[in-house]
Design a protein around this motif. Structure first.
Motif, PDB file in Angstrom:
ATOM      1  N   GLU A  70     163.247 -47.945  84.482  1.00  0.00           N
ATOM      2  CA  GLU A  70     164.572 -48.164  85.087  1.00  0.00           C
ATOM      3  C   GLU A  70     164.403 -47.946  86.588  1.00  0.00           C
ATOM      4  O   GLU A  70     163.495 -47.235  87.026  1.00  0.00           O
TER       5      GLU A  70
ATOM      6  N   ALA B 253     166.705 -46.561  88.459  1.00  0.00           N
ATOM      7  CA  ALA B 253     167.557 -45.439  88.853  1.00  0.00           C
ATOM      8  C   ALA B 253     166.798 -44.231  89.403  1.00  0.00           C
ATOM      9  O   ALA B 253     167.246 -43.593  90.356  1.00  0.00           O
TER      10      ALA B 253
ATOM     11  N   ARG C 218     159.586 -52.224  79.971  1.00  0.00           N
ATOM     12  CA  ARG C 218     159.677 -51.448  78.727  1.00  0.00           C
ATOM     13  C   ARG C 218     158.838 -52.149  77.670  1.00  0.00           C
ATOM     14  O   ARG C 218     158.995 -53.360  77.462  1.00  0.00           O
TER      15      ARG C 218
ATOM     16  N   THR D 178     165.257 -64.311  76.571  1.00  0.00           N
ATOM     17  CA  THR D 178     164.996 -63.286  77.588  1.00  0.00           C
ATOM     18  C   THR D 178     165.823 -62.022  77.365  1.00  0.00           C
ATOM     19  O   THR D 178     165.695 -61.075  78.146  1.00  0.00           O
TER      20      THR D 178
ATOM     21  N   ARG E 142     165.910 -59.440  75.261  1.00  0.00           N
ATOM     22  CA  ARG E 142     165.150 -58.187  75.205  1.00  0.00           C
ATOM     23  C   ARG E 142     163.717 -58.506  75.623  1.00  0.00           C
ATOM     24  O   ARG E 142     162.931 -59.019  74.848  1.00  0.00           O
ATOM     25  N   SER E 143     163.400 -58.255  76.878  1.00  0.00           N
ATOM     26  CA  SER E 143     162.088 -58.597  77.433  1.00  0.00           C
ATOM     27  C   SER E 143     161.304 -57.323  77.700  1.00  0.00           C
ATOM     28  O   SER E 143     161.857 -56.224  77.672  1.00  0.00           O
TER      29      SER E 143
ATOM     30  N   PHE F 184     161.708 -56.972  83.155  1.00  0.00           N
ATOM     31  CA  PHE F 184     163.019 -57.520  83.484  1.00  0.00           C
ATOM     32  C   PHE F 184     163.489 -56.896  84.796  1.00  0.00           C
ATOM     33  O   PHE F 184     162.813 -56.031  85.352  1.00  0.00           O
TER      34      PHE F 184
ATOM     35  N   GLN G 157     166.719 -55.078  86.991  1.00  0.00           N
ATOM     36  CA  GLN G 157     167.998 -54.375  86.894  1.00  0.00           C
ATOM     37  C   GLN G 157     168.720 -54.407  88.237  1.00  0.00           C
ATOM     38  O   GLN G 157     168.078 -54.474  89.291  1.00  0.00           O
TER      39      GLN G 157
ATOM     40  N   GLU H 281     171.234 -51.823  89.827  1.00  0.00           N
ATOM     41  CA  GLU H 281     171.798 -50.507  89.511  1.00  0.00           C
ATOM     42  C   GLU H 281     172.473 -49.890  90.732  1.00  0.00           C
ATOM     43  O   GLU H 281     171.961 -49.979  91.857  1.00  0.00           O
TER      44      GLU H 281
ATOM     45  N   GLU I  95     174.930 -56.110  74.567  1.00  0.00           N
ATOM     46  CA  GLU I  95     175.148 -55.417  75.849  1.00  0.00           C
ATOM     47  C   GLU I  95     174.618 -56.192  77.052  1.00  0.00           C
ATOM     48  O   GLU I  95     173.477 -56.638  77.073  1.00  0.00           O
ATOM     49  N   LEU I  96     175.488 -56.292  78.073  1.00  0.00           N
ATOM     50  CA  LEU I  96     175.089 -56.869  79.363  1.00  0.00           C
ATOM     51  C   LEU I  96     174.787 -55.754  80.354  1.00  0.00           C
ATOM     52  O   LEU I  96     173.897 -55.843  81.183  1.00  0.00           O
ATOM     53  N   GLU I  97     175.627 -54.722  80.281  1.00  0.00           N
ATOM     54  CA  GLU I  97     175.581 -53.667  81.294  1.00  0.00           C
ATOM     55  C   GLU I  97     176.098 -52.359  80.703  1.00  0.00           C
ATOM     56  O   GLU I  97     176.982 -52.361  79.851  1.00  0.00           O
TER      57      GLU I  97
ATOM     58  N   GLU J  17     177.102 -44.418  87.021  1.00  0.00           N
ATOM     59  CA  GLU J  17     176.081 -45.456  87.165  1.00  0.00           C
ATOM     60  C   GLU J  17     176.444 -46.755  86.445  1.00  0.00           C
ATOM     61  O   GLU J  17     176.372 -46.835  85.224  1.00  0.00           O
TER      62      GLU J  17
ATOM     63  N   SER K  56     174.908 -50.061  85.496  1.00  0.00           N
ATOM     64  CA  SER K  56     173.525 -50.559  85.447  1.00  0.00           C
ATOM     65  C   SER K  56     173.493 -51.882  84.694  1.00  0.00           C
ATOM     66  O   SER K  56     173.700 -51.934  83.476  1.00  0.00           O
TER      67      SER K  56
ATOM     68  N   GLY L  93     171.691 -55.811  83.834  1.00  0.00           N
ATOM     69  CA  GLY L  93     170.425 -56.523  83.715  1.00  0.00           C
ATOM     70  C   GLY L  93     170.551 -57.895  84.358  1.00  0.00           C
ATOM     71  O   GLY L  93     171.477 -58.643  84.045  1.00  0.00           O
TER      72      GLY L  93
ATOM     73  N   ARG M  76     169.597 -60.599  81.587  1.00  0.00           N
ATOM     74  CA  ARG M  76     170.652 -60.754  80.575  1.00  0.00           C
ATOM     75  C   ARG M  76     171.852 -61.470  81.160  1.00  0.00           C
ATOM     76  O   ARG M  76     172.491 -62.271  80.482  1.00  0.00           O
TER      77      ARG M  76
END
Ligand code: GAP
Length: 453
Positions: A153, A155, A185, A194, A196-197, A200, A202, A204, A269-271, A309, A311, A313, A316
């Motif tokens: 991440e 962050a 990851r 794409t 779950r890659s 990628f 982020q 944030e 989930e997008l964010e 936060e 966060s 993607g 995504r």
């Protein structure tokens, strides 16, 4: 026209992405590498437009946010202190029959017995944690002392640079530090294109505040982020806010929302928008022995700020933009017969190419020269595309398919051959309505700029 099922729709989207140069499989000529993707000429433009808009809204248009760009590799101590080294894992199960390695939550269960979703076997290992961080070595020796990880991440580099950024920016609470960058990851089961890659990007924001402001700012940022998606063409009714339950939430968070989108493969989930309390800064202060406190000049108090936060993607969101934009309607062909038109209805703000410029005929020197003049006129303001080959209807279709919102055609009217009052005007075609309007060339840049802002 039949409405495609969602799986068919997704297949069409993946195939369009490859055919038109949005997204390719990484290392494709060698058989690819699972969970890794390359963005082609149009994909990279779309991605940049998204990141630039995020930066504009989250940093440039605000007084209370500054940006940073941290390194991907950091001291291993960062990942120990943040908890990633010990706990950033997914439970994993191996199937002893087909040898598939799967996330425990992907097992199917029949009458209380777990089965492999690949081959149906019940011969499975116990689930065990699998750390998702990619391990690597820094320097010439490959031993325990040189281990670090590709960041999972962005962050953490914001947290460990909190004090430096605070000092140079001289911001007062509440204020934020924003970053866009790669994260990695080693997902057990990359899937859904794409979505779950393994590599990628982020976007944030760590928004630092006083403890008493945390829950209010969590609500504030959730609303801001929903507005952001609407402003790039993802309608509110396709977005869903999930309140993450106490069991699912990180132990240090006192409130987390997931912003989800209805992808063709389901709601996902997008964010995440999380109130992370003072956990991260406290951990790094403890582990590094360096003060990460904030000094309030008015109250003369020293304390560790809390943080909210949002966060998101990048990949995504790009996928959601493409899925949302993809549509099929009907339009007349050259002979007036209705045919299926494939169109990406991108919001003009994020469309990879903003305006295509066409001379009506490629063998008429004056038309071509005028069209090239228009390209030069527009190029400093936006990404434009010149196309002279094929029938004009075909050229429109090619642009519809990649989501170009406007097409300017130079015809004989432009040359003032029939009506002097139309000299130096073009037809401007709108991708969605397919309506055409006559615009003076001198007004074209200003009109388009207003529509893509
Ligand atoms: N700093 C908080 C954090 O990283 P996260 O929910 O694990 O939280 C944030 O990730 C966002 O990053 C997700 O909402 C998603 O958009 C994106 N993301 C996470 N893992 C991803 C993956 N394997 N592939 C693509 N995007 C991913």
């Amino acid at each position: 026209m039949t409405t495609p099922t969602d799986a068919q729709r997704m297949e069409k989207i993946v195939s369009l992405c490859k055919r038109r140069g949005f997204i390719f499989q990484s290392s494709e000529i060698y058989g690819g590498l699972n969970g890794l993707w390359d963005y082609g000429p149009l994909g990279v433009e779309l991605k940049r437009n998204l990141k630039n808009y995020w930066w504009r809204v989250m940093v440039h248009e605000r007084d209370d946010v500054v940006g940073m760009d941290g390194s991907i590799l950091m001291n291993r101590a960062v990942w120990k202190a943040s908890g990633h080294e010990d706990t950033f894992s997914d439970p994993m199960v191996d199937c002893r029959v087909c040898k598939a390695r799967l996330r425990a939550d992907q097992m199917i269960e029949k009458k209380g017995v777990r089965q492999c979703p690949n081959c149906g076997s019940k011969d499975l290992t116990e689930s065990r944690p699998f750390n998702l961080m990619f391990k690597t070595y820094v320097g010439a020796t490959e031993d325990e002392s040189s281990i670090t990880y590709l960041r999972p991440e962005t962050a953490q580099s914001i947290f460990v640079q909190f004090k430096n950024v605070l000092e140079v920016s001289r911001k007062k609470l509440p204020f934020g530090i924003a970053q866009i960058g790669k994260a990695f990851r080693n997902e057990i089961n990359p899937r859904n294109f794409t979505f779950r890659s393994r590599e990628f990007e982020q976007m944030e924001l760590e928004y630092f505040c006083r403890a008493e402001e945390g829950m209010r700012l969590l609500e504030y940022w959730k609303e801001q982020r929903l507005k952001f998606y609407e402003n790039i063409g993802i309608p509110r009714d396709t977005l869903h806010v999930k309140t993450v339950s106490d069991e699912e939430r990180a132990f240090y968070s006192t409130g987390t929302y997931d912003i989800e989108y209805d992808f063709p493969f389901g709601r996902q989930e997008l964010e995440g928008v999380a109130y992370r309390t003072d956990y991260d800064l406290s951990q790094h202060q403890k582990a590094s022995g360096k003060s990460l406190e904030y000094f309030d000049e008015e109250t003369k108090q020293r304390f560790i700020p809390h943080v909210v936060e949002p966060s998101a993607g990048v990949d995504r969101t790009v996928l959601a933009l493409i899925c949302e934009a993809y549509s099929e309607d009907e339009a007349p062909d050259e002979k007036g017969k209705m045919e299926t038109r494939l169109v990406l209805r991108f919001h003009p703000r994020i469309a990879p190419i903003k305006c295509a410029v066409f001379p009506l005929l490629k063998n008429k020197e004056q038309l071509v020269a005028k069209a090239k003049e228009i390209v030069d006129l527009l190029r400093p303001h936006m990404n434009v595309f010149y196309d002279e080959s094929g029938a004009i209807g075909r050229r429109y279709r090619r642009q519809d398919e990649i989501g170009t919102p406007f097409g300017a055609t130079v015809d004989f009217e432009t040359l003032g051959e029939k009506d002097a009052s139309l000299r130096d005007t073009v037809t401007l075609r709108d991708r969605d309505s397919m309506k055409q309007e006559r615009i003076a060339i001198q007004d074209l840049a200003a009109i388009l700029r207003a529509r893509i802002a």
